[in-house]
Design an enzyme around this catalytic site. Structure first.
Site, PDB file in Angstrom:
ATOM      1  N   SER A  48      -9.451   2.234  -0.770  1.00 20.06           N
ATOM      2  CA  SER A  48     -10.200   3.435  -0.377  1.00 20.06           C
ATOM      3  C   SER A  48      -9.332   4.680  -0.497  1.00 20.06           C
ATOM      4  O   SER A  48      -9.769   5.710  -1.002  1.00 20.06           O
ATOM      5  CB  SER A  48     -10.724   3.295   1.052  1.00 20.06           C
ATOM      6  OG  SER A  48     -11.630   2.222   1.146  1.00 20.06           O
ATOM      7  N   GLU A  49      -8.105   4.594   0.008  1.00 20.28           N
ATOM      8  CA  GLU A  49      -7.164   5.711  -0.109  1.00 20.28           C
ATOM      9  C   GLU A  49      -5.742   5.211  -0.283  1.00 20.28           C
ATOM     10  O   GLU A  49      -5.374   4.149   0.243  1.00 20.28           O
ATOM     11  CB  GLU A  49      -7.205   6.638   1.126  1.00 20.28           C
ATOM     12  CG  GLU A  49      -8.187   7.774   1.025  1.00 20.28           C
ATOM     13  CD  GLU A  49      -9.581   7.392   1.473  1.00 20.28           C
ATOM     14  OE1 GLU A  49     -10.515   8.169   1.259  1.00 20.28           O
ATOM     15  OE2 GLU A  49      -9.729   6.303   2.047  1.00 20.28           O
ATOM     16  N   THR A  50      -4.982   6.004  -1.009  1.00 22.47           N
ATOM     17  CA  THR A  50      -3.530   5.851  -1.088  1.00 22.47           C
ATOM     18  C   THR A  50      -2.910   7.117  -0.515  1.00 22.47           C
ATOM     19  O   THR A  50      -3.331   8.230  -0.851  1.00 22.47           O
ATOM     20  CB  THR A  50      -3.069   5.647  -2.543  1.00 22.47           C
ATOM     21  OG1 THR A  50      -3.628   4.426  -3.039  1.00 22.47           O
ATOM     22  CG2 THR A  50      -1.546   5.579  -2.633  1.00 22.47           C
ATOM     23  N   HIS A  83      -7.845   6.553   8.303  1.00 24.59           N
ATOM     24  CA  HIS A  83      -7.183   5.246   8.292  1.00 24.59           C
ATOM     25  C   HIS A  83      -5.858   5.290   7.532  1.00 24.59           C
ATOM     26  O   HIS A  83      -4.892   4.624   7.913  1.00 24.59           O
ATOM     27  CB  HIS A  83      -8.119   4.170   7.713  1.00 24.59           C
ATOM     28  CG  HIS A  83      -8.118   4.038   6.235  1.00 24.59           C
ATOM     29  ND1 HIS A  83      -8.857   4.864   5.416  1.00 24.59           N
ATOM     30  CD2 HIS A  83      -7.468   3.184   5.412  1.00 24.59           C
ATOM     31  CE1 HIS A  83      -8.665   4.516   4.150  1.00 24.59           C
ATOM     32  NE2 HIS A  83      -7.829   3.507   4.130  1.00 24.59           N
TER      33      HIS A  83
END
Length: 300
Positions: A48-50, A83
């Site tokens: 979802s995210e880095t 997150h």
């Protein structure tokens, strides 16, 4: 060829393989990477995210450490991510070479301003402080349009009680008769919301959760336009959900209450709406599940 160290962290959970995974890369002072390269790395991880973290030692104090922080989905940079911030804080707090044990606060300089992360005393939890989103109710015509999209996504008829916009989120409150936690949802119909200025659709309900009986509300978040069919746990969405449900449920500002994001992986967090300050606090746990190296060519 040069090497980047990365850590994979499951956020808003106490157990591996639950919550929301994020990749965290703490960049050495000697290495700077371009935006296109950051985007390629994020697409390679396909999470979802880095998070990309840059130390700012000149701004450190005896009691805090300061970092630059940016977040990329597989398709684009985002202005706020809960997150991946929690995951970053877990990585930094776990490394005494970066953050000594006596330092209990991290400051992150981001596209959303200065964010903080603190250790919660006598618990494994970390507390994040983010800006609260302003909620804007939609008109009757748009509410009907959203209701049709939701019906298409769930493959049936669902009572939509309220629709509000909050920054990049479209918050959609559903009747408790609909079993949001166990429903099969097709995210594709939510893509057209991009034309309204929202890239993410949050379905939410006060229907009790079988997996988190103390949760005051549940939610699920879909962002197919950003390469995220369904996000396992979305901290930033709770910057809208916390004020919204505080008002609906008449929870006094400053009071801690529990939320459950009811994706297949699932995640739990405590939220606090500080109305007077325009801030939201999020508390949760995170666990490291992997560490490794990424090898990049010199001209990457």
């Amino acid at each position: 060829m040069f090497t980047l160290q990365y850590t994979i962290v499951d956020a808003f959970t106490s157990s591996p393989f639950a919550g929301n995974p994020a990749a965290v890369i703490v960049l050495p002072h000697s290495i700077a990477i371009s935006d296109p390269l950051a985007q390629k790395i994020s697409a390679e991880f396909n999470l979802s995210e880095t998070a990309f973290v840059v130390p700012r030692a000149m701004e450190d104090t005896e009691y805090s450490r300061t970092y630059g922080l940016r977040w990329f989905t597989p398709k684009n940079e985002v202005p706020l991510c809960g997150h991946a911030t929690l995951a970053t804080a877990r990585v930094l707090f776990a490394d005494v070479a970066l953050v000594p044990e006596g330092v209990n606060m991290l400051k992150f300089e981001t596209l959303s301003g200065t964010l903080t992360a603190k250790r919660v005393p006598d618990t494994p939890h970390i507390e994040l402080e983010f800006p609260a989103y302003t909620l804007i109710p939609v008109g009757a015509e748009e509410l009907e349009k959203v209701a049709r999209v939701v019906d298409e996504a769930v493959g049936g008829s669902v009572a939509v009680l309220d629709v509000q916009k909050a920054d990049r989120f479209m918050l959609v409150r559903l009747d408790t008769a609909f079993d949001l936690e166990n429903a099969s949802v097709n995210p594709t119909p939510f893509v057209p919301h991009v034309t309204t200025g929202t890239r993410s659709t949050v379905l939410t309900s006060e229907r009790p959760s079988a997996l988190a009986p103390t949760a005051r509300f549940i939610s699920r978040m879909f962002a197919p336009a950003s390469g995220i069919p369904e996000d396992p746990v979305t901290g930033s969405a709770h910057c809208a959900l916390a004020p919204y449900w505080s008002e609906v449920l008449k929870i006094p500002p400053g009071e801690v209450f529990t939320a459950r994001q009811a994706s297949s992986r699932g995640g739990d967090l405590d939220v606090i709406w500080e109305k007077d300050k325009g801030r939201v606090k999020l508390r949760g746990n995170a666990v490291v599940v992997a560490r490794g190296e990424m090898y990049l060519p010199p001209k990457a």
